[in-house]
Scaffold this motif. Structure first.
Motif, mmCIF file in Angstrom:
data_model
loop_
_atom_site.group_PDB
_atom_site.id
_atom_site.type_symbol
_atom_site.label_atom_id
_atom_site.label_comp_id
_atom_site.label_asym_id
_atom_site.label_seq_id
_atom_site.Cartn_x
_atom_site.Cartn_y
_atom_site.Cartn_z
ATOM 1 N N UNK A 41 0.833 -1.212 0.000
ATOM 2 C CA UNK A 41 0.000 0.000 0.000
ATOM 3 C C UNK A 41 0.864 1.257 0.000
ATOM 4 N N UNK A 42 2.004 1.210 0.680
ATOM 5 C CA UNK A 42 2.921 2.350 0.681
ATOM 6 C C UNK A 42 3.490 2.601 -0.714
ATOM 7 N N UNK A 43 3.667 1.521 -1.484
ATOM 8 C CA UNK A 43 4.185 1.646 -2.852
ATOM 9 C C UNK A 43 3.121 2.136 -3.815
ATOM 10 N N UNK A 44 1.901 1.621 -3.692
ATOM 11 C CA UNK A 44 0.795 2.012 -4.579
ATOM 12 C C UNK A 44 -0.523 1.642 -3.894
ATOM 13 N N UNK A 45 -1.283 2.649 -3.479
ATOM 14 C CA UNK A 45 -2.537 2.406 -2.781
ATOM 15 C C UNK A 45 -3.568 1.826 -3.762
ATOM 16 N N UNK A 46 -4.085 0.630 -3.485
ATOM 17 C CA UNK A 46 -5.069 0.019 -4.390
ATOM 18 C C UNK A 46 -6.461 0.633 -4.209
ATOM 19 N N UNK A 47 -7.330 0.334 -5.155
ATOM 20 C CA UNK A 47 -8.730 0.765 -5.047
ATOM 21 C C UNK A 47 -9.498 -0.111 -4.064
ATOM 22 N N UNK A 48 -9.174 -1.410 -4.083
ATOM 23 C CA UNK A 48 -9.872 -2.395 -3.250
ATOM 24 C C UNK A 48 -8.838 -3.309 -2.600
ATOM 25 N N UNK A 49 -9.133 -3.733 -1.371
ATOM 26 C CA UNK A 49 -8.285 -4.705 -0.687
ATOM 27 C C UNK A 49 -9.157 -5.862 -0.221
ATOM 28 N N UNK A 50 -8.798 -7.092 -0.634
ATOM 29 C CA UNK A 50 -9.408 -8.299 -0.073
ATOM 30 C C UNK A 50 -8.502 -8.726 1.059
ATOM 31 N N UNK A 51 -9.053 -8.823 2.254
ATOM 32 C CA UNK A 51 -8.241 -8.966 3.448
ATOM 33 C C UNK A 51 -8.651 -10.171 4.278
ATOM 34 N N UNK A 52 -7.682 -11.040 4.540
ATOM 35 C CA UNK A 52 -7.886 -12.188 5.420
ATOM 36 C C UNK A 52 -7.833 -11.720 6.866
ATOM 37 N N UNK A 53 -8.506 -12.441 7.745
ATOM 38 C CA UNK A 53 -8.526 -12.101 9.160
ATOM 39 C C UNK A 53 -7.304 -12.681 9.884
ATOM 40 N N UNK A 54 -7.161 -14.006 9.803
ATOM 41 C CA UNK A 54 -6.120 -14.715 10.554
ATOM 42 C C UNK A 54 -4.898 -14.955 9.682
ATOM 43 N N UNK A 55 -3.815 -14.226 10.008
ATOM 44 C CA UNK A 55 -2.568 -14.365 9.266
ATOM 45 C C UNK A 55 -1.402 -14.282 10.241
ATOM 46 N N UNK A 56 -0.275 -14.909 9.883
ATOM 47 C CA UNK A 56 0.923 -14.728 10.697
ATOM 48 C C UNK A 56 1.482 -13.315 10.490
ATOM 49 N N UNK A 57 2.379 -12.911 11.311
ATOM 50 C CA UNK A 57 3.097 -11.634 11.265
ATOM 51 C C UNK A 57 2.187 -10.468 11.680
ATOM 52 N N UNK A 58 1.071 -10.266 10.983
ATOM 53 C CA UNK A 58 0.133 -9.195 11.312
ATOM 54 C C UNK A 58 -1.264 -9.615 10.887
ATOM 55 N N UNK A 59 -2.199 -9.583 11.820
ATOM 56 C CA UNK A 59 -3.579 -9.989 11.525
ATOM 57 C C UNK A 59 -4.263 -8.972 10.612
ATOM 58 N N UNK A 60 -5.388 -9.380 10.067
ATOM 59 C CA UNK A 60 -6.167 -8.487 9.214
ATOM 60 C C UNK A 60 -6.646 -7.251 9.964
ATOM 61 N N UNK A 61 -7.081 -7.430 11.208
ATOM 62 C CA UNK A 61 -7.544 -6.284 12.016
ATOM 63 C C UNK A 61 -6.392 -5.301 12.254
#
Length: 121
Positions: A41-61
């Motif tokens: 997102x820092x490189x290029x902000x998208x129009x839409x983001x599909x986002x998972x909830x449970x992920x390693x490193x950093x959660x969706x929330x």
């Protein structure tokens, strides 16, 4: 052209989502966790983001909270894609800044409807 970032630790979900989104006319980028998603997102902000909830490193929330605090982070429409389906999770996602919510597994038609609801597709 409309752009979408898929942030999900599942390679299969990213592949299926990419296929659906490209058929709907989106350019697609992928990130396998929230930290990499924020970098994208820092490189290029998208129009839409599909986002998972449970992920390693950093959660969706956590990703969503950080995204909405960034310059331009209020612009992307965020669709949470998760197996969590109770009202509390949905409320938490909306309160964190999600625009829509879709249950996994989803198909082309379901995702297209959700994208229409947020003004795309």
């Amino acid at each position: 052209m409309k752009s979408c970032l898929i942030v999900d630790d599942s390679k299969v979900i990213r592949k299926v989502s990419r296929h659906i989104l490209e058929n709907l006319g989106f350019t697609v980028d992928e990130a396998e966790n929230g930290k990499l998603g924020l970098e994208a997102c820092d490189n290029a902000m998208p129009d839409v983001i599909l986002l998972d909830w449970n992920m390693p490193v950093m959660s969706g929330i956590d990703f969503l909270t950080h995204l909405r605090q960034r310059d331009g982070g209020d612009k992307p429409k965020v669709v949470f894609c998760t197996t969590e389906n109770d009202v509390e999770h949905i409320r938490e996602a909306i309160n964190a800044g999600a625009d829509e919510y879709v249950m996994k597994p989803f198909d082309h038609e379901t995702l297209q409807i959700k994208l229409q609801l947020v003004g795309f597709a």
